[in-house]
Write a protein that holds these residues in place. Structure first.
Motif, PDB file in Angstrom:
ATOM      1  N   TYR A  75       0.822  -1.217   0.000  1.00  0.00           N
ATOM      2  CA  TYR A  75       0.000   0.000   0.000  1.00  0.00           C
ATOM      3  C   TYR A  75       0.855   1.266   0.000  1.00  0.00           C
ATOM      4  CZ  TYR A  75      -4.057  -2.947   0.571  1.00  0.00           C
ATOM      5  OH  TYR A  75      -5.036  -3.880   0.359  1.00  0.00           O
ATOM      6  N   ALA A  80      -4.272   5.807  -4.786  1.00  0.00           N
ATOM      7  CA  ALA A  80      -5.578   5.505  -5.368  1.00  0.00           C
ATOM      8  C   ALA A  80      -6.610   6.567  -5.036  1.00  0.00           C
ATOM      9  CB  ALA A  80      -6.069   4.147  -4.852  1.00  0.00           C
ATOM     10  N   LEU A  82     -10.799   6.457  -4.949  1.00  0.00           N
ATOM     11  CA  LEU A  82     -11.930   5.538  -5.071  1.00  0.00           C
ATOM     12  C   LEU A  82     -13.228   6.333  -5.139  1.00  0.00           C
ATOM     13  CD1 LEU A  82     -10.621   3.038  -2.396  1.00  0.00           C
ATOM     14  CD2 LEU A  82     -10.542   2.751  -4.865  1.00  0.00           C
ATOM     15  N   ARG A 146      -3.635  13.375  -2.204  1.00  0.00           N
ATOM     16  CA  ARG A 146      -3.306  12.240  -1.338  1.00  0.00           C
ATOM     17  C   ARG A 146      -2.736  11.073  -2.155  1.00  0.00           C
ATOM     18  NH1 ARG A 146      -8.421  10.333   0.718  1.00  0.00           N
ATOM     19  NH2 ARG A 146      -8.524   9.384  -1.329  1.00  0.00           N
TER      20      ARG A 146
ATOM     21  N   GLU B  78     -12.099   2.142   3.582  1.00  0.00           N
ATOM     22  CA  GLU B  78     -11.319   1.539   2.496  1.00  0.00           C
ATOM     23  C   GLU B  78     -10.202   2.474   2.037  1.00  0.00           C
ATOM     24  OE1 GLU B  78     -14.257   0.593  -0.367  1.00  0.00           O
ATOM     25  OE2 GLU B  78     -14.207   2.547  -1.313  1.00  0.00           O
ATOM     26  N   VAL B  79     -10.451   3.769   2.141  1.00  0.00           N
ATOM     27  CA  VAL B  79      -9.394   4.721   1.759  1.00  0.00           C
ATOM     28  C   VAL B  79      -8.246   4.656   2.759  1.00  0.00           C
ATOM     29  CG1 VAL B  79      -8.855   7.129   1.282  1.00  0.00           C
ATOM     30  CG2 VAL B  79     -11.066   6.202   0.614  1.00  0.00           C
ATOM     31  N   ILE B  81      -7.423   2.040   4.414  1.00  0.00           N
ATOM     32  CA  ILE B  81      -6.731   0.761   4.193  1.00  0.00           C
ATOM     33  C   ILE B  81      -5.780   0.855   3.003  1.00  0.00           C
ATOM     34  CG2 ILE B  81      -7.110  -1.624   3.446  1.00  0.00           C
ATOM     35  CD1 ILE B  81      -9.709  -1.507   5.182  1.00  0.00           C
ATOM     36  N   VAL B  82      -6.229   1.478   1.910  1.00  0.00           N
ATOM     37  CA  VAL B  82      -5.337   1.553   0.743  1.00  0.00           C
ATOM     38  C   VAL B  82      -4.252   2.611   0.929  1.00  0.00           C
ATOM     39  CG1 VAL B  82      -7.116   0.749  -0.848  1.00  0.00           C
ATOM     40  CG2 VAL B  82      -6.735   3.195  -0.600  1.00  0.00           C
ATOM     41  N   SER B  83      -4.327   3.346   2.033  1.00  0.00           N
ATOM     42  CA  SER B  83      -3.275   4.333   2.294  1.00  0.00           C
ATOM     43  C   SER B  83      -2.156   3.761   3.140  1.00  0.00           C
ATOM     44  CB  SER B  83      -3.866   5.563   2.985  1.00  0.00           C
ATOM     45  OG  SER B  83      -4.797   6.170   2.139  1.00  0.00           O
ATOM     46  N   GLY B  84      -2.258   2.497   3.475  1.00  0.00           N
ATOM     47  CA  GLY B  84      -1.144   1.873   4.173  1.00  0.00           C
ATOM     48  C   GLY B  84      -1.399   1.556   5.633  1.00  0.00           C
TER      49      GLY B  84
END
Lengths: 303, 228
Positions: A75, A80, A82, A146, B78-79, B81-84
């Motif tokens: 990650y 990303a 979303l 971000r 979820e954001v 989580i995908v940020s590390g």
């Protein structure tokens, strides 16, 4: 090794098989456009590639990681945007970025330097308001800030440009180019086909659970030059390998294949006393390819 | 646990940046319940048991609503989580924050209650009454923490497990009722002034819910969009 390597990926929701045998390779420095109708599975594919949902079958490798293993190192290599912007509404832009910088392991000093270097002059840079009071487009910009934080190696953008104004879109385009120049790969999913044309060098249409690679225009980049016929345009066209297409009233249009030759052609035309009215890409682009595929059904819908 | 401090910092800042209405409501809750704490002290055989369970559940539910439900509904998780941030960090960061906030509310409430006691006790017996009160509050604090842990853990689990997490508040009411029923039933067999049994039961149930919540947070349900 490809940054994104997907082989025979499948995923179902109940009896609905959204992704069947998706195969996809995206190399370093490549931006891949993902297009398809509503419900085609674009978001599902991105969510699988981010490890947010599991796959039923096939193999997925992103930067050498299996996303479903949820390794923090993966990650940190990924950026990303979303469907949800994911910001804490009670915090300002900087406070939110601070949270995500800490999550990504980017020191705040470095994050602040990045923010100042790349986002100065944008709506969000000077903003001191809480994120919940920002417009949708501004929140999208925050999400993009971000995503690029720490310059990850791979990006996933799910419908990133839909709420961006022309200035913000230009900025996003510049950021994508910068990321690509740093060797990053990106998947951009969007219904804005013109944006896919501009941002991506490859694109695929997700249809019936598989990806069909789109052809930008037979691999041939053609350029159309429209000039007035007052000057000696015929000689210039002949000298530069151009092909006469049409004379329409007091204007003529011709094409040339070599993009690098455009400045010389324009200079020669002006030197010969011609007025250059327009120079533009002539290929249909990915948008043209998609319109060709769905054109009939669009016409039927109109009728 | 990568991102734990980021989650905690985010939650604390989010609370501090809330509107004044949030603080006013919490202050009113603390003051109103401090009267009950003070009142119950005067009851014969009182041990703050029911008060601790009920108040812990009310306060924890109040914080859980924001921390778990709104983030799940808005898709923030979820954001993160995908940020590390690891999924464990998201879970434990939020659980720790709600538990800590609940504990702070309990301390504030007890402090206000102590003020009422000081104001209303007879001059001659004030010191001994406060000492007695403090001892009971100290014992009740363990029960309060146990009930809070149970409620927070259950909220973390149910916020992901429930198809419509907005019904979490109703589920919390059920859990509160169940905890009070357990308290009543077990009181028949054990001395209810000894809170150890209850604390153990609530802590065990809390650990079970935390285990289940961890499994849910590791799965994909947590990132599934909530559509009403």
């Amino acid at each position: 090794m490809a940054t994104i390597d997907v082989t025979n990926l499948s995923r179902s929701f109940g009896k609905s098989r959204v992704l069947k045998d998706v195969c996809l390779r995206v190399e370093e420095g490549c931006a891949y456009g993902l297009v398809g109708l509503n419900g085609a599975g674009k978001t599902t594919l991105i969510r699988v590639l981010l490890g947010l949902i599991r796959r039923d079958g096939g193999s997925v490798s992103v930067c050498g990681f299996d996303p479903w293993r949820h390794e923090p190192a993966f990650y940190r290599m990924a950026g990303a945007t979303l469907e949800s912007d994911g910001f804490c509404g009670n915090l300002g832009v900087r406070d939110n970025l601070r949270v995500f910088a800490a999550a990504k392991g980017v020191p705040w000093a470095e994050a602040e330097r990045y923010f100042g270097e790349y986002w100065t002059g944008t709506d969000i840079y000077e903003s001191t308001r809480k994120v919940k009071y920002l417009s949708r487009g501004q929140r999208t910009q925050c999400g993009l800030a971000r995503a690029f934080l720490g310059w990850p190696k791979v990006y996933f953008f799910d419908e990133p440009v839909v709420s961006l104004d022309i200035r913000a879109y230009g900025h996003f385009k510049a950021m994508v180019m910068e990321a690509r120049s740093r060797g990053a790969a990106a998947i951009i999913s969007s219904h804005q086909l013109e944006a896919i044309d501009e941002l991506c060098d490859r694109a695929g249409l997700l249809r019936d659970g598989v990806i069909e690679e789109l052809d930008r225009g037979g691999g041939l980049a053609r350029w159309l030059v429209r000039v007035d016929v007052a000057g000696d345009w015929g000689k210039v066209v002949a000298d530069n390998g151009g092909v006469d297409i049409a004379v329409n009233g007091d204007e003529c249009t011709f094409s040339i294949d070599d993009e690098a030759g455009i400045p010389a052609v324009v200079a020669a035309l002006v030197g010969a006393g011609c007025g250059v009215c327009e120079v533009r890409r002539a290929d249909a682009g990915f948008s043209g390819a998609v319109k060709n595929i769905y054109g009939d059904s669009v016409e039927r819908t109109k009728q | 646990m990568i991102g734990l401090t980021a989650i905690l910092r985010k939650e604390v800042k989010n609370l501090l940046n809330s509107g004044w209405g949030v603080f006013l409501i919490n202050a009113l809750i603390a003051v109103a319940w401090s009267f009950m704490l003070f009142y119950e002290y005067g009851l014969v055989g009182s041990d703050f048991g029911i008060w601790s369970i009920f108040f812990a559940s009310i306060v924890a539910s109040n914080f859980s609503g924001t921390v778990f439900i709104s983030e799940r509904v808005s898709g923030t998780l979820e954001v993160l989580i995908v940020s590390g941030v690891t999924r464990d960090a998201v879970l434990f960061g939020k659980v720790f924050f709600v538990a800590a906030a609940t504990l702070v509310m309990g301390v504030v409430c007890a402090a206000v209650s102590a003020v009422w006691l000081c104001l209303m006790a007879d001059e001659g017996t004030a010191a001994s009454e406060i000492a007695l009160w403090s001892g009971r509050v100290f014992r009740g604090a363990f029960l309060y923490v146990g009930a809070a842990v149970l409620n927070v853990s259950a909220s973390a689990y149910l916020s992901v497990r429930m198809g419509n997490p907005r019904f979490l508040n109703f589920a919390n009411l059920f859990i509160t009722g169940a905890a009070m029923a357990v308290y009543g039933l077990v009181s028949i067999m054990f001395d209810r002034r000894d809170h150890t049994t209850f604390v153990l039961i609530f802590s065990a149930l809390g650990a079970l819910f935390l285990f289940l919540a961890r499994r849910e947070f590791a799965g994909e349900r947590i990132t599934r969009p909530v559509i009403f």
